[in-house]
Each structure stands twice: as structure tokens, then as C-alpha cells.
Scaffold this motif. Sequence first.
Motif, PDB file in Angstrom:
ATOM      1  N   TRP A  51      66.414   1.261  80.341  1.00 23.77           N
ATOM      2  CA  TRP A  51      67.802   0.811  80.400  1.00 23.77           C
ATOM      3  C   TRP A  51      68.555   1.545  81.513  1.00 23.77           C
ATOM      4  N   ASP A  52      68.440   2.865  81.524  1.00 24.66           N
ATOM      5  CA  ASP A  52      69.138   3.679  82.536  1.00 24.66           C
ATOM      6  C   ASP A  52      68.653   3.360  83.943  1.00 24.66           C
ATOM      7  N   ASP A  53      67.379   3.084  84.102  1.00 20.37           N
ATOM      8  CA  ASP A  53      66.817   2.861  85.433  1.00 20.37           C
ATOM      9  C   ASP A  53      67.112   1.472  85.991  1.00 20.37           C
ATOM     10  N   HIS A  54      67.276   0.470  85.110  1.00 25.50           N
ATOM     11  CA  HIS A  54      67.355  -0.904  85.627  1.00 25.50           C
ATOM     12  C   HIS A  54      68.558  -1.715  85.187  1.00 25.50           C
ATOM     13  N   ILE A  55      69.237  -1.347  84.104  1.00 23.65           N
ATOM     14  CA  ILE A  55      70.180  -2.289  83.539  1.00 23.65           C
ATOM     15  C   ILE A  55      71.602  -1.739  83.523  1.00 23.65           C
ATOM     16  N   ARG A  56      71.827  -0.799  82.655  1.00 26.83           N
ATOM     17  CA  ARG A  56      73.107  -0.085  82.605  1.00 26.83           C
ATOM     18  C   ARG A  56      74.345  -0.923  82.358  1.00 26.83           C
ATOM     19  N   PHE A  57      74.236  -2.011  81.625  1.00 33.99           N
ATOM     20  CA  PHE A  57      75.462  -2.637  81.151  1.00 33.99           C
ATOM     21  C   PHE A  57      75.345  -2.826  79.652  1.00 33.99           C
ATOM     22  N   GLY A  58      76.439  -2.590  78.944  1.00 36.25           N
ATOM     23  CA  GLY A  58      76.400  -2.681  77.492  1.00 36.25           C
ATOM     24  C   GLY A  58      75.521  -1.587  76.910  1.00 36.25           C
ATOM     25  N   GLU A  59      74.939  -1.868  75.752  1.00 35.86           N
ATOM     26  CA  GLU A  59      74.094  -0.884  75.088  1.00 35.86           C
ATOM     27  C   GLU A  59      72.719  -1.480  74.856  1.00 35.86           C
ATOM     28  N   TYR A  60      71.704  -0.683  75.067  1.00 36.50           N
ATOM     29  CA  TYR A  60      70.352  -1.243  75.026  1.00 36.50           C
ATOM     30  C   TYR A  60      69.985  -1.844  73.677  1.00 36.50           C
ATOM     31  N   ILE A  61      70.544  -1.301  72.596  1.00 37.97           N
ATOM     32  CA  ILE A  61      70.189  -1.825  71.272  1.00 37.97           C
ATOM     33  C   ILE A  61      70.689  -3.249  71.055  1.00 37.97           C
ATOM     34  N   ASP A  62      71.607  -3.706  71.906  1.00 39.85           N
ATOM     35  CA  ASP A  62      72.130  -5.067  71.768  1.00 39.85           C
ATOM     36  C   ASP A  62      71.130  -6.117  72.237  1.00 39.85           C
ATOM     37  N   TYR A  63      70.153  -5.743  73.047  1.00 39.83           N
ATOM     38  CA  TYR A  63      69.356  -6.733  73.776  1.00 39.83           C
ATOM     39  C   TYR A  63      67.923  -6.877  73.270  1.00 39.83           C
ATOM     40  N   PRO A  64      67.380  -8.082  73.403  1.00 36.21           N
ATOM     41  CA  PRO A  64      66.014  -8.353  72.953  1.00 36.21           C
ATOM     42  C   PRO A  64      65.004  -7.515  73.728  1.00 36.21           C
ATOM     43  N   ARG A  65      64.081  -6.966  72.997  1.00 32.49           N
ATOM     44  CA  ARG A  65      63.121  -6.052  73.633  1.00 32.49           C
ATOM     45  C   ARG A  65      61.815  -6.017  72.855  1.00 32.49           C
ATOM     46  N   GLY A  66      60.871  -5.273  73.381  1.00 36.79           N
ATOM     47  CA  GLY A  66      59.590  -5.113  72.711  1.00 36.79           C
ATOM     48  C   GLY A  66      58.766  -4.069  73.424  1.00 36.79           C
ATOM     49  N   ARG A  67      57.509  -3.969  73.023  1.00 31.60           N
ATOM     50  CA  ARG A  67      56.629  -2.955  73.608  1.00 31.60           C
ATOM     51  C   ARG A  67      55.184  -3.412  73.450  1.00 31.60           C
ATOM     52  N   VAL A  68      54.402  -3.198  74.494  1.00 34.97           N
ATOM     53  CA  VAL A  68      52.965  -3.478  74.412  1.00 34.97           C
ATOM     54  C   VAL A  68      52.244  -2.148  74.182  1.00 34.97           C
ATOM     55  N   VAL A  69      51.492  -2.062  73.104  1.00 28.94           N
ATOM     56  CA  VAL A  69      50.668  -0.873  72.828  1.00 28.94           C
ATOM     57  C   VAL A  69      49.213  -1.312  72.700  1.00 28.94           C
ATOM     58  N   TRP A  70      48.303  -0.352  72.748  1.00 31.97           N
ATOM     59  CA  TRP A  70      46.882  -0.666  72.624  1.00 31.97           C
ATOM     60  C   TRP A  70      46.358  -0.196  71.281  1.00 31.97           C
ATOM     61  N   ASP A  71      45.726  -1.095  70.574  1.00 33.76           N
ATOM     62  CA  ASP A  71      45.128  -0.806  69.271  1.00 33.76           C
ATOM     63  C   ASP A  71      43.658  -0.443  69.500  1.00 33.76           C
ATOM     64  N   ILE A  72      43.367   0.857  69.367  1.00 36.21           N
ATOM     65  CA  ILE A  72      42.017   1.359  69.662  1.00 36.21           C
ATOM     66  C   ILE A  72      40.999   0.817  68.653  1.00 36.21           C
ATOM     67  N   THR A  73      41.389   0.801  67.377  1.00 44.16           N
ATOM     68  CA  THR A  73      40.477   0.346  66.323  1.00 44.16           C
ATOM     69  C   THR A  73      40.027  -1.100  66.544  1.00 44.16           C
ATOM     70  N   ASN A  74      40.968  -1.952  66.894  1.00 46.43           N
ATOM     71  CA  ASN A  74      40.640  -3.372  67.054  1.00 46.43           C
ATOM     72  C   ASN A  74      40.394  -3.786  68.499  1.00 46.43           C
ATOM     73  N   ASN A  75      40.496  -2.800  69.409  1.00 45.83           N
ATOM     74  CA  ASN A  75      40.214  -3.058  70.819  1.00 45.83           C
ATOM     75  C   ASN A  75      40.998  -4.240  71.381  1.00 45.83           C
ATOM     76  N   ARG A  76      42.286  -4.210  71.121  1.00 47.58           N
ATOM     77  CA  ARG A  76      43.152  -5.266  71.649  1.00 47.58           C
ATOM     78  C   ARG A  76      44.592  -4.749  71.748  1.00 47.58           C
ATOM     79  N   ALA A  77      45.400  -5.466  72.528  1.00 46.53           N
ATOM     80  CA  ALA A  77      46.806  -5.094  72.663  1.00 46.53           C
ATOM     81  C   ALA A  77      47.600  -5.643  71.490  1.00 46.53           C
ATOM     82  N   ILE A  78      48.716  -4.967  71.187  1.00 43.29           N
ATOM     83  CA  ILE A  78      49.695  -5.505  70.244  1.00 43.29           C
ATOM     84  C   ILE A  78      50.992  -5.682  71.014  1.00 43.29           C
ATOM     85  N   ILE A  79      51.511  -6.894  71.025  1.00 41.46           N
ATOM     86  CA  ILE A  79      52.818  -7.149  71.629  1.00 41.46           C
ATOM     87  C   ILE A  79      53.838  -7.098  70.500  1.00 41.46           C
TER      88      ILE A  79
END
Length: 109
Positions: free
Chosen positions: A42-70
Motif C-alpha cells: 500500500w505504502d509503495d504503490h497506492i497511498r489513498f484511503g486505507e488499505y483495509i478498505d480494498y479487495p486484496r489477497g495473497r498467493v502462498v505455497w502449500d508444501i504438503t499438497n505441492n500447489r499454490a493457494i490463492i
Amino acid sequence: MSVQIGPFFYIKNKLIHNTCSLEKGRRQADKLDNSYSHEQLWDDHIRFGEYIDYPRGRVVWDITNNRAIIYIDRCINKPEIISKIKVTFELQNYTVAYDDHYRCRNCVE
Ligand SMILES: [Zn+2]
């Protein structure tokens, strides 16, 4: 082809993201995660309003199942957005999930 992980926002039809390779990921239990936070993104690219207001997500890697989780906000779980995430993070095997961390103001209310 190398899978990337990290946080993203989806604002005004744009995917704003930070990626790192699995090798640079931080391990927590059976997941690999990018240590870059939504606050930083948020600080690096956006900086308007508050970050919690906006749609977001995260891609992590699931080691056990050998796949990404979006992890994604419900309001942006749409085929064209998932497809953008898939290309940007170079994903092949993945699953889509919801998490309380990734809910914008509209989805919380
Ligand atoms: Zn939402």
C-alpha cells in the motif's frame, strides 16, 4: 516457469502485487509465504484511503499438497481476475480459498 508468491490488491481493474520466488519464501508450518506485507504494498504503490478498505489477497505455497493457494476476497473471485493472478504469479497447480484476513470493507459489512 517459476512460481511466485506474495500479496496483491485488485483496484480499478489493476492487479497491484509483490512477488518473490519460492526459494526466497519464508516458511510457516507447511506453507511458504512472501514476507512483504499489504501495508508495505500500500505504502509503495497506492497511498489513498486505507488499505483495509480494498479487495486484496495473497498467493502462498502449500508444501504438503505441492500447489499454490490463492487467498482472495470474495468480491474479486472472478475468472478473469483469477486468470490475471495465474499469469502474474506463474501458477499451474493452485486452489482458491477465502480467509478472514482478505476481506475488504464491503465484504466485512
Ligand atoms: Zn470484498
